[in-house]
Enzyme design. Structure first.
Site, PDB file in Angstrom:
ATOM      1  CD  GLU A  69      35.190  37.539  31.444  1.00 36.78           C
ATOM      2  OE1 GLU A  69      34.773  38.398  31.402  1.00 36.78           O
ATOM      3  OE2 GLU A  69      36.021  37.832  30.498  1.00 36.78           O
ATOM      4  CB  THR A  86      42.629  42.849  35.665  1.00 38.95           C
ATOM      5  OG1 THR A  86      41.658  43.711  35.017  1.00 38.95           O
ATOM      6  CG2 THR A  86      41.333  41.593  36.438  1.00 38.95           C
TER       7      THR A  86
END
Length: 246
Positions: A60, A114
């Site tokens: 991630e 994002t």
């Protein structure tokens, strides 16, 4: 591979994913969770859930930042509270087994990067808003443990820090939230960084109706087409479904 202490083997993985990219649904975490569980199973399933989360965190970090918000529940299932990162402390919040929880997820045809959505967040937070959001976080945890859908939805809908900054960047979002609540949802907010909207409901029939109203609101208020899904809370997390002997 490092956690498994395997140094001499290389792997190539192929993923078939049913989540759209950049949707606020934790797409990158879904990939990381699937990869971590698959590799672990391939080499004997030696890692526990916490170690799998650690492995997923490394993945991630390369895509969306070092945070376990998505990877922890993706691997462990249900609701997970990240108490600390150093050391990593995860607390699984058990939603009552005798109660049903469904989410309506409505994803519009709109990109909400994002990076852009994070940049919209304030660098400083007023004390009253900080106190308010902390109270909602506590109410959210209590509602999860007690199986209180109304309380869960109310806490989810009451953010005064993040949602007010991000909602204006998603065309029609405010109208979508209003439509969801009017259609009987317990609560509605932005999923992740958006643009997907998520609502809390009880029962599939209610979920279908709420989803229909939210799709209509995105079209009417934001001039956006969207797709609605009704999904149950996954209490298990990533797991091996089947394997093929080679």
């Amino acid at each position: 591979m490092k956690l498994l202490n395997i140094r001499s083997v290389g792997l190539s993985l192929s993923l078939e994913k049913g989540l759209p990219l950049g949707s606020g649904l934790g797409s990158s975490a879904a990939s990381a969770a699937a990869a971590a569980v698959a590799v672990n199973e391939l080499f004997g399933g030696k890692l526990d859930s916490r170690e799998l989360v650690l492995a997923g965190l490394e993945s991630e970090a390369k895509v969306s930042g070092y945070h376990a918000d998505n990877i922890a529940p993706a691997i462990m299932g249900g609701f997970v509270l990240i108490r600390s990162y150093d050391p990593l402390e995860l607390m699984r919040l058990e939603f009552p087994a005798d109660k049903e929880l469904l989410f309506v997820l409505v994803s519009p045809e709109f990109e909400a990067p994002t990076k852009k959505m994070r940049a919209a967040l304030p660098l400083e937070i007023a004390m009253p808003h900080h106190v308010w959001n902390c109270s909602q976080a506590g109410a959210l945890v209590a509602s999860i443990l007690g199986g209180d859908l109304a309380g869960l939805g109310k806490a989810l809908s009451s953010d005064k820090i993040v949602e007010p900054k991000r909602a204006p960047l998603i065309p029609g979002m405010e109208g979508v939230k209003k439509a969801a609540l009017e259609a009987g949802a317990f609560g509605c907010t932005i999923s992740g960084a958006g643009p997907t909207a998520v609502a809390v409901v009880e029962g599939e029939e209610r979920g279908e109706e709420v989803g229909k109203r939210m799709v209509e609101a995105f079209r009417r208020e934001g001039n956006l087409e969207s797709v609605a899904m009704v999904k149950r809370l996954d209490r298990i997390g990533a797991r091996l479904v089947s394997s093929v002997a080679r």
